[in-house]
Design a protein around this motif. Sequence first.
Motif, mmCIF file in Angstrom:
data_model
loop_
_atom_site.group_PDB
_atom_site.id
_atom_site.type_symbol
_atom_site.label_atom_id
_atom_site.label_comp_id
_atom_site.label_asym_id
_atom_site.label_seq_id
_atom_site.Cartn_x
_atom_site.Cartn_y
_atom_site.Cartn_z
ATOM 1 N N LEU A 82 0.827 -1.213 0.000
ATOM 2 C CA LEU A 82 0.000 0.000 0.000
ATOM 3 C C LEU A 82 0.861 1.262 0.000
ATOM 4 O O LEU A 82 0.448 2.301 -0.500
ATOM 5 N N LYS A 83 2.067 1.143 0.556
ATOM 6 C CA LYS A 83 2.964 2.306 0.562
ATOM 7 C C LYS A 83 3.361 2.712 -0.854
ATOM 8 O O LYS A 83 3.541 3.888 -1.130
ATOM 9 N N ILE A 84 3.515 1.731 -1.755
ATOM 10 C CA ILE A 84 3.992 2.081 -3.101
ATOM 11 C C ILE A 84 2.868 2.147 -4.139
ATOM 12 O O ILE A 84 3.084 2.575 -5.257
ATOM 13 N N LEU A 85 1.686 1.735 -3.737
ATOM 14 C CA LEU A 85 0.568 1.700 -4.692
ATOM 15 C C LEU A 85 -0.005 3.100 -4.925
ATOM 16 O O LEU A 85 -0.136 3.887 -3.980
ATOM 17 N N ASP A 86 -0.358 3.389 -6.183
ATOM 18 C CA ASP A 86 -1.023 4.652 -6.510
ATOM 19 C C ASP A 86 -2.253 4.831 -5.599
ATOM 20 O O ASP A 86 -3.088 3.931 -5.494
ATOM 21 N N LYS A 87 -2.349 5.973 -4.962
ATOM 22 C CA LYS A 87 -3.390 6.186 -3.938
ATOM 23 C C LYS A 87 -4.812 6.203 -4.501
ATOM 24 O O LYS A 87 -5.783 6.086 -3.767
ATOM 25 N N GLU A 88 -4.921 6.381 -5.817
ATOM 26 C CA GLU A 88 -6.282 6.427 -6.396
ATOM 27 C C GLU A 88 -6.860 5.036 -6.643
ATOM 28 O O GLU A 88 -8.059 4.882 -6.868
ATOM 29 N N ILE A 89 -6.008 4.025 -6.638
ATOM 30 C CA ILE A 89 -6.504 2.669 -6.912
ATOM 31 C C ILE A 89 -7.378 2.194 -5.742
ATOM 32 O O ILE A 89 -6.991 2.293 -4.579
ATOM 33 N N VAL A 90 -8.560 1.723 -6.094
ATOM 34 C CA VAL A 90 -9.522 1.313 -5.060
ATOM 35 C C VAL A 90 -9.215 -0.125 -4.627
ATOM 36 O O VAL A 90 -9.205 -1.044 -5.446
ATOM 37 N N ILE A 91 -9.001 -0.307 -3.338
ATOM 38 C CA ILE A 91 -8.724 -1.647 -2.818
ATOM 39 C C ILE A 91 -10.050 -2.372 -2.585
ATOM 40 O O ILE A 91 -10.877 -1.958 -1.777
ATOM 41 N N HIS A 92 -10.238 -3.453 -3.323
ATOM 42 C CA HIS A 92 -11.474 -4.238 -3.201
ATOM 43 C C HIS A 92 -11.334 -5.353 -2.165
ATOM 44 O O HIS A 92 -12.318 -5.842 -1.651
ATOM 45 N N ARG A 93 -10.103 -5.781 -1.916
ATOM 46 C CA ARG A 93 -9.934 -6.904 -0.983
ATOM 47 C C ARG A 93 -8.468 -6.998 -0.576
ATOM 48 O O ARG A 93 -7.581 -6.814 -1.399
ATOM 49 N N LEU A 94 -8.236 -7.288 0.705
ATOM 50 C CA LEU A 94 -6.853 -7.444 1.176
ATOM 51 C C LEU A 94 -6.576 -8.835 1.726
ATOM 52 O O LEU A 94 -5.468 -9.124 2.148
ATOM 53 N N THR A 95 -7.596 -9.648 1.760
ATOM 54 C CA THR A 95 -7.391 -11.042 2.173
ATOM 55 C C THR A 95 -8.474 -11.908 1.531
ATOM 56 O O THR A 95 -9.506 -11.389 1.096
ATOM 57 N N GLY A 96 -8.239 -13.209 1.474
ATOM 58 C CA GLY A 96 -9.181 -14.094 0.784
ATOM 59 C C GLY A 96 -10.190 -14.733 1.713
ATOM 60 O O GLY A 96 -10.258 -14.428 2.904
ATOM 61 N N ASP A 97 -10.973 -15.626 1.140
ATOM 62 C CA ASP A 97 -12.063 -16.271 1.863
ATOM 63 C C ASP A 97 -12.076 -17.759 1.505
ATOM 64 O O ASP A 97 -12.965 -18.221 0.808
ATOM 65 N N PRO A 98 -11.084 -18.528 1.950
ATOM 66 C CA PRO A 98 -11.036 -19.929 1.521
ATOM 67 C C PRO A 98 -12.165 -20.762 2.120
ATOM 68 O O PRO A 98 -12.707 -20.424 3.174
ATOM 69 N N ASN A 99 -12.482 -21.822 1.427
ATOM 70 C CA ASN A 99 -13.501 -22.742 1.912
ATOM 71 C C ASN A 99 -12.851 -23.664 2.960
ATOM 72 O O ASN A 99 -11.921 -24.408 2.650
ATOM 73 N N GLN A 100 -13.349 -23.612 4.181
ATOM 74 C CA GLN A 100 -12.751 -24.338 5.308
ATOM 75 C C GLN A 100 -12.590 -25.839 5.022
ATOM 76 O O GLN A 100 -11.577 -26.440 5.352
ATOM 77 N N GLU A 101 -13.622 -26.415 4.392
ATOM 78 C CA GLU A 101 -13.604 -27.868 4.149
ATOM 79 C C GLU A 101 -12.449 -28.296 3.247
ATOM 80 O O GLU A 101 -11.895 -29.379 3.398
ATOM 81 N N ASN A 102 -12.130 -27.449 2.285
ATOM 82 C CA ASN A 102 -11.129 -27.839 1.287
ATOM 83 C C ASN A 102 -9.734 -27.324 1.573
ATOM 84 O O ASN A 102 -8.786 -27.720 0.909
ATOM 85 N N LEU A 103 -9.622 -26.422 2.535
ATOM 86 C CA LEU A 103 -8.315 -25.772 2.727
ATOM 87 C C LEU A 103 -7.293 -26.727 3.332
ATOM 88 O O LEU A 103 -7.555 -27.401 4.315
ATOM 89 N N PHE A 104 -6.116 -26.731 2.735
ATOM 90 C CA PHE A 104 -5.000 -27.499 3.288
ATOM 91 C C PHE A 104 -4.064 -26.541 4.043
ATOM 92 O O PHE A 104 -3.799 -26.719 5.211
ATOM 93 N N LEU A 105 -3.599 -25.533 3.376
ATOM 94 C CA LEU A 105 -2.693 -24.543 3.974
ATOM 95 C C LEU A 105 -2.888 -23.179 3.310
ATOM 96 O O LEU A 105 -3.292 -23.136 2.154
ATOM 97 N N PRO A 106 -2.528 -22.094 3.960
ATOM 98 C CA PRO A 106 -2.205 -21.944 5.373
ATOM 99 C C PRO A 106 -3.483 -21.729 6.194
ATOM 100 O O PRO A 106 -4.358 -20.969 5.805
ATOM 101 N N GLU A 107 -3.520 -22.387 7.326
ATOM 102 C CA GLU A 107 -4.737 -22.365 8.152
ATOM 103 C C GLU A 107 -5.117 -20.969 8.633
ATOM 104 O O GLU A 107 -6.286 -20.663 8.822
ATOM 105 N N TRP A 108 -4.105 -20.123 8.807
ATOM 106 C CA TRP A 108 -4.405 -18.790 9.351
ATOM 107 C C TRP A 108 -5.306 -17.965 8.431
ATOM 108 O O TRP A 108 -5.961 -17.022 8.872
ATOM 109 N N THR A 109 -5.372 -18.341 7.140
ATOM 110 C CA THR A 109 -6.223 -17.562 6.221
ATOM 111 C C THR A 109 -7.718 -17.736 6.543
ATOM 112 O O THR A 109 -8.540 -16.967 6.080
#
Length: 297
Positions: free
Chosen positions: A252-279
């Motif tokens: 975010l420090k180097i990104l053009d400030k006008e770019i709209v951030i739509h998402r900063l993390t994902g949404d994995p499906n718990q049943e199928n996730l192998f790694l990394p659990e913290w997500t």
Amino acid sequence: MYGDKKYNNLNYYLREKFGEKVYKLSIDAGFTCPNRDGKISTKGCIFCNERGAGDFTGNRGDSIYKQAKDQIEMIKKKSDAKKYIIYFQNFTNTYDTPEKLEELYNTALRIENVVGISIATRADCLSDGVIDILRKLNDKTELWIEIGLQTVNDITAVKINRGYNLDIFEKRYNELKKYNIKVVIHLIANLLEETKYDFLKSIEYISSKKVFGLKIHMLYITKDSPLFKYYTEKPFYIMNMNEYSDLIVESLKILDKEIVIHRLTGDPNQENLFLPEWTLNKKGVLNLINKKINQYL
Ligand code: SF4
């Protein structure tokens, strides 16, 4: 400040534009993908699963009208939502003839209280004919084209079996830009052996292109994707939550400030996730990111 955030964010953008919160309805319109049906490949991108990168959309067999209505009903139970954006999410949502696509998008626009359309696709599925349809649609509504670029590194692109190179992206992006069509880029951090420096190169490039929006998530390995086999045979380093949040702040420090951030993390499906659990701890990840942003941005 952009609302309550130090970075330009989607909620802020939508409130400024539409005067209130706007909700996204995730639709599976029954498409497939040239990277899965054999036109380019049958393997798909290495991280992609059977649902074509959309685990939480409506039911594939239902009409888009029913999928939208069902989701609106759910949202209304928890909020006083009044405006919606239809998000064509699963697989490649421009992979058909321009005529059929035009009909589909116009059907979505006729759904009550829909104020915009977001279309997930590949850079190599944006022919001149398709762009012509999008150009007309762009005059009628809020339109976003979401491209799963994931990385600007062509060597990684081959490793993940993306199926096209950066040159193709650049050509099609320039066409969309010519007609002022808003483009949202998806990037994945920790893409196989990529380091944080590789990721920051992708951020620099996206920034220089002045795209409309950016979605970022950490790589996640699901048990039903080719990546699971790749990782078990050839394990690579996987960032922890702390490293990922640091990388987001650096980005975010180097990104053009006008770019709209739509998402900063994902949404994995718990049943199928192998790694990394913290997500799976989406709230925890976002809290940590926001804490660091408030401290260092
Ligand atoms: S382009 Fe999308 S749907 Fe197609 S294989 Fe890659 S991730 Fe899956």
